[in-house]
Design a protein around this motif. Sequence first.
Motif, PDB file in Angstrom:
ATOM      1  N   LEU A   1      30.204  -3.562  39.570  1.00 24.80           N
ATOM      2  CA  LEU A   1      30.918  -2.537  38.819  1.00 24.80           C
ATOM      3  C   LEU A   1      32.425  -2.615  39.088  1.00 24.80           C
ATOM      4  CD1 LEU A   1      30.094  -0.204  36.909  1.00 24.80           C
ATOM      5  CD2 LEU A   1      30.259   1.313  38.876  1.00 24.80           C
ATOM      6  N   VAL A   2      32.803  -2.833  40.345  1.00 26.10           N
ATOM      7  CA  VAL A   2      34.216  -2.976  40.706  1.00 26.10           C
ATOM      8  C   VAL A   2      34.814  -4.159  39.953  1.00 26.10           C
ATOM      9  CG1 VAL A   2      35.782  -3.638  42.588  1.00 26.10           C
ATOM     10  CG2 VAL A   2      34.096  -1.831  42.943  1.00 26.10           C
TER      11      VAL A   2
ATOM     12  N   GLU B   1      38.960   0.365  26.781  1.00 27.07           N
ATOM     13  CA  GLU B   1      37.981   1.147  27.530  1.00 27.07           C
ATOM     14  C   GLU B   1      36.610   0.549  27.273  1.00 27.07           C
ATOM     15  OE1 GLU B   1      38.112   3.529  29.878  1.00 27.07           O
ATOM     16  OE2 GLU B   1      40.248   3.115  29.788  1.00 27.07           O
ATOM     17  N   GLN B   2      35.819   0.506  28.276  1.00 28.40           N
ATOM     18  CA  GLN B   2      34.496  -0.083  28.159  1.00 28.40           C
ATOM     19  C   GLN B   2      33.478   0.926  28.643  1.00 28.40           C
ATOM     20  OE1 GLN B   2      34.136  -4.003  29.745  1.00 28.40           O
ATOM     21  NE2 GLN B   2      31.956  -3.775  30.126  1.00 28.40           N
ATOM     22  N   GLU B   3      32.317   0.875  28.054  1.00 26.80           N
ATOM     23  CA  GLU B   3      31.241   1.748  28.507  1.00 26.80           C
ATOM     24  C   GLU B   3      30.799   1.281  29.891  1.00 26.80           C
ATOM     25  OE1 GLU B   3      26.838   3.009  27.000  1.00 26.80           O
ATOM     26  OE2 GLU B   3      28.426   2.769  25.498  1.00 26.80           O
ATOM     27  N   ILE B   4      30.652   2.210  30.796  1.00 17.63           N
ATOM     28  CA  ILE B   4      30.255   1.888  32.164  1.00 17.63           C
ATOM     29  C   ILE B   4      28.741   1.698  32.184  1.00 17.63           C
ATOM     30  CG2 ILE B   4      30.257   2.659  34.566  1.00 17.63           C
ATOM     31  CD1 ILE B   4      32.611   4.516  33.823  1.00 17.63           C
TER      32      ILE B   4
ATOM     33  N   THR C   1      19.799   3.529  39.865  1.00 15.89           N
ATOM     34  CA  THR C   1      19.089   4.660  40.483  1.00 15.89           C
ATOM     35  C   THR C   1      19.886   5.949  40.286  1.00 15.89           C
ATOM     36  OG1 THR C   1      20.189   4.438  42.620  1.00 15.89           O
ATOM     37  CG2 THR C   1      18.155   3.158  42.318  1.00 15.89           C
ATOM     38  N   ALA C   2      19.195   7.057  40.340  1.00 19.37           N
ATOM     39  CA  ALA C   2      19.844   8.369  40.248  1.00 19.37           C
ATOM     40  C   ALA C   2      20.702   8.640  41.484  1.00 19.37           C
ATOM     41  CB  ALA C   2      18.794   9.461  40.085  1.00 19.37           C
ATOM     42  N   HIS C   3      20.407   7.949  42.569  1.00 22.80           N
ATOM     43  CA  HIS C   3      21.138   8.093  43.828  1.00 22.80           C
ATOM     44  C   HIS C   3      22.643   7.866  43.628  1.00 22.80           C
ATOM     45  CE1 HIS C   3      21.343   8.192  48.176  1.00 22.80           C
ATOM     46  NE2 HIS C   3      21.714   6.939  48.287  1.00 22.80           N
ATOM     47  N   LEU C   4      22.993   6.953  42.734  1.00 26.65           N
ATOM     48  CA  LEU C   4      24.395   6.615  42.486  1.00 26.65           C
ATOM     49  C   LEU C   4      25.090   7.624  41.581  1.00 26.65           C
ATOM     50  CD1 LEU C   4      24.065   2.749  42.171  1.00 26.65           C
ATOM     51  CD2 LEU C   4      24.868   4.076  44.130  1.00 26.65           C
ATOM     52  N   LYS C   5      24.369   8.658  41.200  1.00 28.11           N
ATOM     53  CA  LYS C   5      24.966   9.720  40.386  1.00 28.11           C
ATOM     54  C   LYS C   5      25.355  10.922  41.239  1.00 28.11           C
ATOM     55  CE  LYS C   5      22.629   8.368  36.156  1.00 28.11           C
ATOM     56  NZ  LYS C   5      21.742   8.763  35.055  1.00 28.11           N
ATOM     57  N   GLU C   6      25.144  10.801  42.565  1.00 32.96           N
ATOM     58  CA  GLU C   6      25.524  11.896  43.465  1.00 32.96           C
ATOM     59  C   GLU C   6      27.034  12.085  43.450  1.00 32.96           C
ATOM     60  OE1 GLU C   6      23.789  12.032  47.390  1.00 32.96           O
ATOM     61  OE2 GLU C   6      22.023  10.939  46.680  1.00 32.96           O
ATOM     62  N   ASN C   7      27.464  13.277  43.792  1.00 31.85           N
ATOM     63  CA  ASN C   7      28.873  13.645  43.775  1.00 31.85           C
ATOM     64  C   ASN C   7      29.475  13.413  45.168  1.00 31.85           C
ATOM     65  OD1 ASN C   7      31.328  14.721  43.037  1.00 31.85           O
ATOM     66  ND2 ASN C   7      30.647  16.835  43.118  1.00 31.85           N
TER      67      ASN C   7
ATOM     68  N   PRO D   1      29.909  11.755  39.136  1.00 33.25           N
ATOM     69  CA  PRO D   1      28.959  10.756  39.633  1.00 33.25           C
ATOM     70  C   PRO D   1      29.661   9.637  40.407  1.00 33.25           C
ATOM     71  CG  PRO D   1      28.549  11.247  37.306  1.00 33.25           C
ATOM     72  CD  PRO D   1      29.842  11.923  37.681  1.00 33.25           C
ATOM     73  N   LEU D   2      29.063   9.245  41.515  1.00 30.99           N
ATOM     74  CA  LEU D   2      29.626   8.228  42.392  1.00 30.99           C
ATOM     75  C   LEU D   2      29.969   6.941  41.643  1.00 30.99           C
ATOM     76  CD1 LEU D   2      30.344   7.146  45.196  1.00 30.99           C
ATOM     77  CD2 LEU D   2      27.922   6.618  45.517  1.00 30.99           C
ATOM     78  N   TYR D   3      29.080   6.474  40.780  1.00 36.10           N
ATOM     79  CA  TYR D   3      29.338   5.206  40.102  1.00 36.10           C
ATOM     80  C   TYR D   3      30.565   5.294  39.199  1.00 36.10           C
ATOM     81  CZ  TYR D   3      27.197   6.622  35.602  1.00 36.10           C
ATOM     82  OH  TYR D   3      26.906   7.229  34.402  1.00 36.10           O
ATOM     83  N   LYS D   4      30.825   6.446  38.600  1.00 35.47           N
ATOM     84  CA  LYS D   4      32.019   6.614  37.761  1.00 35.47           C
ATOM     85  C   LYS D   4      33.278   6.693  38.630  1.00 35.47           C
ATOM     86  CE  LYS D   4      29.828   8.644  33.730  1.00 35.47           C
ATOM     87  NZ  LYS D   4      29.759   9.778  32.794  1.00 35.47           N
ATOM     88  N   THR D   5      33.149   7.287  39.807  1.00 34.71           N
ATOM     89  CA  THR D   5      34.276   7.336  40.740  1.00 34.71           C
ATOM     90  C   THR D   5      34.641   5.927  41.197  1.00 34.71           C
ATOM     91  OG1 THR D   5      33.716   9.565  41.486  1.00 34.71           O
ATOM     92  CG2 THR D   5      35.051   8.237  42.983  1.00 34.71           C
ATOM     93  N   VAL D   6      33.644   5.115  41.539  1.00 35.90           N
ATOM     94  CA  VAL D   6      33.905   3.741  41.980  1.00 35.90           C
ATOM     95  C   VAL D   6      34.580   2.952  40.861  1.00 35.90           C
ATOM     96  CG1 VAL D   6      32.802   1.561  42.658  1.00 35.90           C
ATOM     97  CG2 VAL D   6      32.122   3.706  43.766  1.00 35.90           C
ATOM     98  N   TRP D   7      34.114   3.112  39.629  1.00 36.02           N
ATOM     99  CA  TRP D   7      34.724   2.437  38.470  1.00 36.02           C
ATOM    100  C   TRP D   7      36.216   2.798  38.365  1.00 36.02           C
ATOM    101  CZ3 TRP D   7      33.152  -0.887  34.510  1.00 36.02           C
ATOM    102  CH2 TRP D   7      33.974  -0.929  33.377  1.00 36.02           C
ATOM    103  N   ALA D   8      36.499   4.093  38.431  1.00 32.29           N
ATOM    104  CA  ALA D   8      37.880   4.574  38.285  1.00 32.29           C
ATOM    105  C   ALA D   8      38.754   4.146  39.461  1.00 32.29           C
ATOM    106  CB  ALA D   8      37.894   6.093  38.132  1.00 32.29           C
TER     107      ALA D   8
END
Length: 185
Positions: A20-21, A34-37, A42-48, A73-80
């Motif tokens: 993702l990085v 902009e690209q769709e992430i 897993t749902a685990h990566l959607k934790e805050n 969500p964690l995965y969106k934070t990592v992307w940003a």
Amino acid sequence: MTDEFSFTLSDEEKDYLKELVKLSIVSKLRDGQEQEIPEPPTAHLKENLGAFVTLKLVGHLRGCIGNVQGSGPLYKTVWAMARAAAFEDTRFPMLTLGEYEKLDYEISILSPLSVCPDTDQIEIGKHGLIVQRGRNTGLLLPQVAVEWKWNRQQFLAQTCQKAGMEPTAWKDEATTILWFEAVVF
């Protein structure tokens, strides 16, 4: 921090975040659109939770940006944070495609913050620190003290200096010391 930070990631989750990085950075480098992430496995990566992305080029820091506390969500934070480390870290020019090919990536997933009850409890390599006094704030991730081979007092002093304060500011009652743990990979 009385409870151990028990957030763990599977190899699949770590691999997803590492890819993702890379995708976050290269997609902006190549077309700027902009690209769709991609959805996490897993749902685990959607934790805050908060996260930092550190970029190194030939062993030297090339960018490091993070969000201390989760804001989605964690995965969106990592992307940003990957994009911010590559293109918004004011200590460096924007990353180039040539540099991208040579980058090493480090992701740090942060526990919730809490006030450090006693600086004698700080463990090098386990705790990251934030010092605050007035408008001054400085943060160092747990791995920084290990990389520089600092002891506890040096870690506290360096965090104060990062905040633009004198090295002994951590001893001042007006200074707040927060700590956190991190999963780093």
